[in-house]
Each structure stands twice: as structure tokens, then as C-alpha cells.
Motif scaffolding. Structure first.
Motif, PDB file in Angstrom:
ATOM      1  N   GLY A   1       0.827  -1.196   0.000  1.00  8.32           N
ATOM      2  CA  GLY A   1       0.000   0.000   0.000  1.00  8.32           C
ATOM      3  C   GLY A   1       0.859   1.242   0.000  1.00  8.32           C
TER       4      GLY A   1
ATOM      5  N   VAL B   1       1.065   5.106   1.413  1.00  8.92           N
ATOM      6  CA  VAL B   1       0.494   5.999   2.417  1.00  8.92           C
ATOM      7  C   VAL B   1       0.143   7.321   1.731  1.00  8.92           C
ATOM      8  CG1 VAL B   1       0.892   7.219   4.595  1.00  8.92           C
ATOM      9  CG2 VAL B   1       1.816   4.904   4.266  1.00  8.92           C
TER      10      VAL B   1
ATOM     11  N   CYS C   1      -0.987  10.900   6.634  1.00 10.44           N
ATOM     12  CA  CYS C   1      -0.549  10.376   7.928  1.00 10.44           C
ATOM     13  C   CYS C   1      -0.569  11.527   8.932  1.00 10.44           C
ATOM     14  CB  CYS C   1       0.860   9.802   7.823  1.00 10.44           C
ATOM     15  SG  CYS C   1       1.435   9.031   9.339  1.00 10.44           S
TER      16      CYS C   1
ATOM     17  N   MET D   1      -3.331   6.627   9.326  1.00 15.25           N
ATOM     18  CA  MET D   1      -2.927   6.763   7.930  1.00 15.25           C
ATOM     19  C   MET D   1      -4.111   6.458   7.029  1.00 15.25           C
ATOM     20  SD  MET D   1       0.587   4.495   7.932  1.00 15.25           S
ATOM     21  CE  MET D   1      -0.260   2.940   8.224  1.00 15.25           C
TER      22      MET D   1
ATOM     23  N   VAL E   1      -4.378   4.675   3.462  1.00 13.76           N
ATOM     24  CA  VAL E   1      -3.495   3.852   2.644  1.00 13.76           C
ATOM     25  C   VAL E   1      -4.261   3.283   1.457  1.00 13.76           C
ATOM     26  CG1 VAL E   1      -1.928   1.872   2.648  1.00 13.76           C
ATOM     27  CG2 VAL E   1      -2.201   3.228   4.733  1.00 13.76           C
TER      28      VAL E   1
ATOM     29  N   ARG F   1       5.745   3.329   0.803  1.00 16.82           N
ATOM     30  CA  ARG F   1       5.021   2.091   0.536  1.00 16.82           C
ATOM     31  C   ARG F   1       5.235   1.147   1.709  1.00 16.82           C
ATOM     32  NH1 ARG F   1       5.369   4.553  -4.133  1.00 16.82           N
ATOM     33  NH2 ARG F   1       4.171   3.921  -5.935  1.00 16.82           N
TER      34      ARG F   1
ATOM     35  N   CYS G   1      -0.628  -2.322   9.900  1.00 21.28           N
ATOM     36  CA  CYS G   1       0.635  -2.019   9.238  1.00 21.28           C
ATOM     37  C   CYS G   1       1.675  -3.018   9.756  1.00 21.28           C
ATOM     38  CB  CYS G   1       1.041  -0.579   9.561  1.00 21.28           C
ATOM     39  SG  CYS G   1       2.494  -0.017   8.666  1.00 21.28           S
TER      40      CYS G   1
END
Length: 134
Positions: free
Chosen positions: A11, A13, A16, A28, A30, A53, A83
Motif C-alpha cells: 500500500g 500511504v 498520515c 494513515m 493507505v 510504501r 501495518c
């Protein structure tokens, strides 16, 4: 080590920001290449910022230990996945708690590599052409 990376996606970002009144939490947005709106992911990883990424374990993905990723409220914010750090992915190198970063060669929705990719301007997989590691 995650043997089966089903539900784990690359993914990018998009946004953020800090979670209000929560010291280390960040939320975030994403893009994981699913065609819908970006996912909201809450993390305590300090190395995330717009444009990087990362590897996201989406809702339903299996974690080591047999748990499954679920949508959960973290710090008052609904998180739609997790994440990943290097140890979660079984990668050698990279610390626990730091987001596992991917090179720009990975597009949103790509499967993550099975080993830690190079981020120093290399091709992301140790010299081959093709699909992101192996």
C-alpha cells in the motif's frame, strides 16, 4: 513468520497524522489497490509518512499465532487493517515496531515479497526482473 501472505498487500500511504491525545499513535490513509476508498490504518510506527510504501495486513488476514486481523477501534479511531513490521512478515533485518517499507517498484495491491527488499535504489529484489521477489 507469516507463511501464508493471503490478505497482505502493498500500500502507499496517502495521508498520515497523529491521533489526538495519543502519544505515539498515527492514523494513515493507505491505498491498497482495491478500487475503493483508501483504508484507515492506525499504527505506532514512527517511520511512516505520505508517499512511502508499506505492507498492510487487511481484515481477514491470518497472523502468526493463529489470530485474524479484524476491524478494531484503536485510540478512538477505527483501523481497517494492520501495518506490518519485518518480524510479522518473517523478514530478516528491520526492527519490530517499524513499518516494513517497500521500494517504489511495488504498486498498491501487489503481494509483498517473501524477504526484505532493498531500499537503496536497487531493483527491490536482488537483480531479477518480474514480480516483486521470490
Amino acid at each position: 513468520m507469516a507463511d501464508d501472505l493471503t490478505g497482505y498487500l502493498a500500500g502507499i500511504v496517502l495521508e498520515c497524522e497523529d491521533v489526538p491525545r495519543k502519544d505515539k499513535l498515527r492514523q494513515m490513509k493507505v491505498d491498497v489497490g482495491q478500487g475503493g476508498p483508501p483504508l484507515t490504518i492506525v499504527t505506532n510506527a514512527s517511520n511512516v509518512k505520505p508517499g512511502v510504501r508499506v505492507v498492510i495486513a487487511t481484515v481477514g488476514a491470518a497472523l502468526k499465532g493463529g489470530e485474524t486481523v479484524t476491524k478494531a477501534t484503536v485510540g478512538g479511531v477505527t483501523s481497517e487493517g494492520m501495518c506490518c513490521d519485518a518480524p510479522m512478515l518473517g523478514w530478516v533485518g528491520g526492527g519490530a515496531g517499524a513499518a516494513a517499507l517497500l521500494p517504489d517498484t511495488f504498486a498498491p495491491g501487489d503481494a509483498p515479497p517473501t524477504s526484505r527488499p532493498r531500499l537503496d535504489g536497487g531493483d527491490g529484489g536482488g537483480g531479477g526482473s518480474g514480480g516483486g521477489g521470490g
